[in-house]
Motif scaffolding. Structure first.
Motif, PDB file in Angstrom:
ATOM      1  N   TRP A   1      60.860  28.320  50.468  1.00  0.00           N
ATOM      2  CA  TRP A   1      60.816  28.581  49.034  1.00  0.00           C
ATOM      3  C   TRP A   1      59.427  28.332  48.462  1.00  0.00           C
ATOM      4  CZ3 TRP A   1      63.993  31.525  46.687  1.00  0.00           C
ATOM      5  CH2 TRP A   1      65.312  31.627  47.109  1.00  0.00           C
ATOM      6  N   GLU A   2      58.750  27.298  48.931  1.00  0.00           N
ATOM      7  CA  GLU A   2      57.432  26.976  48.380  1.00  0.00           C
ATOM      8  C   GLU A   2      56.386  28.030  48.740  1.00  0.00           C
ATOM      9  OE1 GLU A   2      57.434  22.155  47.869  1.00  0.00           O
ATOM     10  OE2 GLU A   2      56.618  22.998  49.702  1.00  0.00           O
ATOM     11  N   THR A   3      56.535  28.658  49.874  1.00  0.00           N
ATOM     12  CA  THR A   3      55.573  29.683  50.296  1.00  0.00           C
ATOM     13  C   THR A   3      55.965  31.074  49.837  1.00  0.00           C
ATOM     14  OG1 THR A   3      56.717  29.972  52.416  1.00  0.00           O
ATOM     15  CG2 THR A   3      54.909  28.372  52.355  1.00  0.00           C
ATOM     16  N   GLY A   4      57.171  31.235  49.293  1.00  0.00           N
ATOM     17  CA  GLY A   4      57.597  32.554  48.830  1.00  0.00           C
ATOM     18  C   GLY A   4      58.328  33.370  49.885  1.00  0.00           C
ATOM     19  N   LEU A   5      58.425  32.867  51.117  1.00  0.00           N
ATOM     20  CA  LEU A   5      59.086  33.630  52.170  1.00  0.00           C
ATOM     21  C   LEU A   5      60.542  33.895  51.827  1.00  0.00           C
ATOM     22  CD1 LEU A   5      59.095  34.882  55.024  1.00  0.00           C
ATOM     23  CD2 LEU A   5      59.683  32.624  55.917  1.00  0.00           C
ATOM     24  N   ALA A   6      61.228  32.914  51.272  1.00  0.00           N
ATOM     25  CA  ALA A   6      62.650  33.089  50.953  1.00  0.00           C
ATOM     26  C   ALA A   6      62.836  34.175  49.901  1.00  0.00           C
ATOM     27  CB  ALA A   6      63.226  31.764  50.442  1.00  0.00           C
TER      28      ALA A   6
ATOM     29  N   ARG B   1      64.626  32.505  56.392  1.00  0.00           N
ATOM     30  CA  ARG B   1      65.149  32.928  55.088  1.00  0.00           C
ATOM     31  C   ARG B   1      66.636  32.610  54.963  1.00  0.00           C
ATOM     32  NH1 ARG B   1      61.277  37.368  55.396  1.00  0.00           N
ATOM     33  NH2 ARG B   1      62.772  38.600  56.618  1.00  0.00           N
ATOM     34  N   ALA B   2      67.365  32.770  56.054  1.00  0.00           N
ATOM     35  CA  ALA B   2      68.794  32.450  56.046  1.00  0.00           C
ATOM     36  C   ALA B   2      69.009  30.949  55.877  1.00  0.00           C
ATOM     37  CB  ALA B   2      69.457  32.938  57.325  1.00  0.00           C
ATOM     38  N   VAL B   3      68.190  30.148  56.542  1.00  0.00           N
ATOM     39  CA  VAL B   3      68.264  28.689  56.374  1.00  0.00           C
ATOM     40  C   VAL B   3      68.001  28.324  54.920  1.00  0.00           C
ATOM     41  CG1 VAL B   3      67.124  26.500  56.938  1.00  0.00           C
ATOM     42  CG2 VAL B   3      67.676  28.125  58.759  1.00  0.00           C
ATOM     43  N   ALA B   4      67.004  28.966  54.312  1.00  0.00           N
ATOM     44  CA  ALA B   4      66.651  28.685  52.920  1.00  0.00           C
ATOM     45  C   ALA B   4      67.755  29.094  51.956  1.00  0.00           C
ATOM     46  CB  ALA B   4      65.352  29.403  52.554  1.00  0.00           C
ATOM     47  N   SER B   5      68.598  30.006  52.385  1.00  0.00           N
ATOM     48  CA  SER B   5      69.735  30.425  51.555  1.00  0.00           C
ATOM     49  C   SER B   5      70.933  29.504  51.718  1.00  0.00           C
ATOM     50  CB  SER B   5      70.148  31.856  51.917  1.00  0.00           C
ATOM     51  OG  SER B   5      69.113  32.761  51.616  1.00  0.00           O
ATOM     52  N   GLY B   6      70.815  28.536  52.628  1.00  0.00           N
ATOM     53  CA  GLY B   6      71.886  27.580  52.831  1.00  0.00           C
ATOM     54  C   GLY B   6      72.879  27.972  53.903  1.00  0.00           C
ATOM     55  N   ASP B   7      72.580  29.019  54.686  1.00  0.00           N
ATOM     56  CA  ASP B   7      73.506  29.453  55.738  1.00  0.00           C
ATOM     57  C   ASP B   7      73.529  28.464  56.890  1.00  0.00           C
ATOM     58  OD1 ASP B   7      73.932  31.677  54.232  1.00  0.00           O
ATOM     59  OD2 ASP B   7      72.945  33.090  55.584  1.00  0.00           O
ATOM     60  N   THR B   8      74.686  28.272  57.479  1.00  0.00           N
ATOM     61  CA  THR B   8      74.820  27.467  58.687  1.00  0.00           C
ATOM     62  C   THR B   8      74.420  28.310  59.892  1.00  0.00           C
ATOM     63  OG1 THR B   8      77.106  28.147  59.053  1.00  0.00           O
ATOM     64  CG2 THR B   8      76.739  26.201  57.658  1.00  0.00           C
TER      65      THR B   8
END
Length: 206
Positions: free
Chosen positions: A198-203, A152-159
């Motif tokens: 994002w496609e699976t809704g996890l984010a 989820r953090a990766v999907a938010s753009g976090d390093t």
């Protein structure tokens, strides 16, 4: 003009530009011949468009894929999403500036990815609303709770350093979780992990 500007910014940061192409067909030919560490690919090009060129160089059928970063003018262009699905490591707006451009090149050369922070969440969430993709089904080996947090953090753009700080874990632990998530999801890179989330809704559940 775009190529000249990119060359100036990259060379000022110590990178070597080994080739330039004026259309997609030439880009694929030169990239295959020169084997650069990173390819910067415009989406809209004559002869062979950037989507097909990206798939040829970085897609699942590429015998020896190259890291490709896509450049685009529009941050909600459907072609950007298609490029990510075609194997691109990330994308940048053409007005991103020298810092983001050089950071993206370094990340791709090191096996990572970088999506323009100003549009990461908005872009992926926008296309997630169209419904799950064919590859977004149930995993044979489910993610652990911690792996889900990291994804989820990766999907938010976090390093990785930002994820480590947020979750109060070490940087090496973050890398282990990212690698495990990529393996379970079947993602080739960090960008595909974000798209999957994002496609699976996890984010959104985060």
């Amino acid at each position: 003009m775009v190529r000249s500007g990119a060359r100036m910014m990259l060379e000022a940061d110590g990178h070597e530009v080994v080739g330039e192409a004026g259309d997609g067909e030439e880009a694929v030919r030169l990239a295959r011949a020169l084997r650069p560490d990173v390819v910067l690919m415009d989406i809209r090009m004559p002869r062979v468009d950037g989507l097909r060129a990206t798939r040829l160089l970085a897609g699942p059928d590429a015998a020896d894929p190259l890291p490709v970063i896509v450049l685009t003018t529009f941050d909600l262009d459907e072609n950007v999403h298609a490029a990510l699905r075609a194997g691109a490591r990330g994308f940048l707006l053409k007005n991103a500036g020298p810092r983001l451009l050089t950071e993206a090149v370094r990340a791709a050369a090191d096996g990572g990815s970088l999506i323009a922070p100003s549009v990461t969440t908005r872009l992926l969430e926008h296309f997630a609303t169209t419904g799950p993709s064919a590859g977004g089904g149930r995993l044979v080996d489910p993610l652990t709770d911690r792996e889900s947090e990291v994804v989820r953090a990766v999907a938010s753009g976090d390093t990785n350093p930002e994820i480590a700080e947020r979750l109060v874990i070490s940087l090496s632990t973050v890398k282990v979780h990212v690698a495990a998530a990529q393996r379970k999801i079947g993602a080739r890179n960090r960008t595909e992990v974000a798209v999957w989330a994002w496609e699976t809704g996890l984010a959104r559940r985060g």
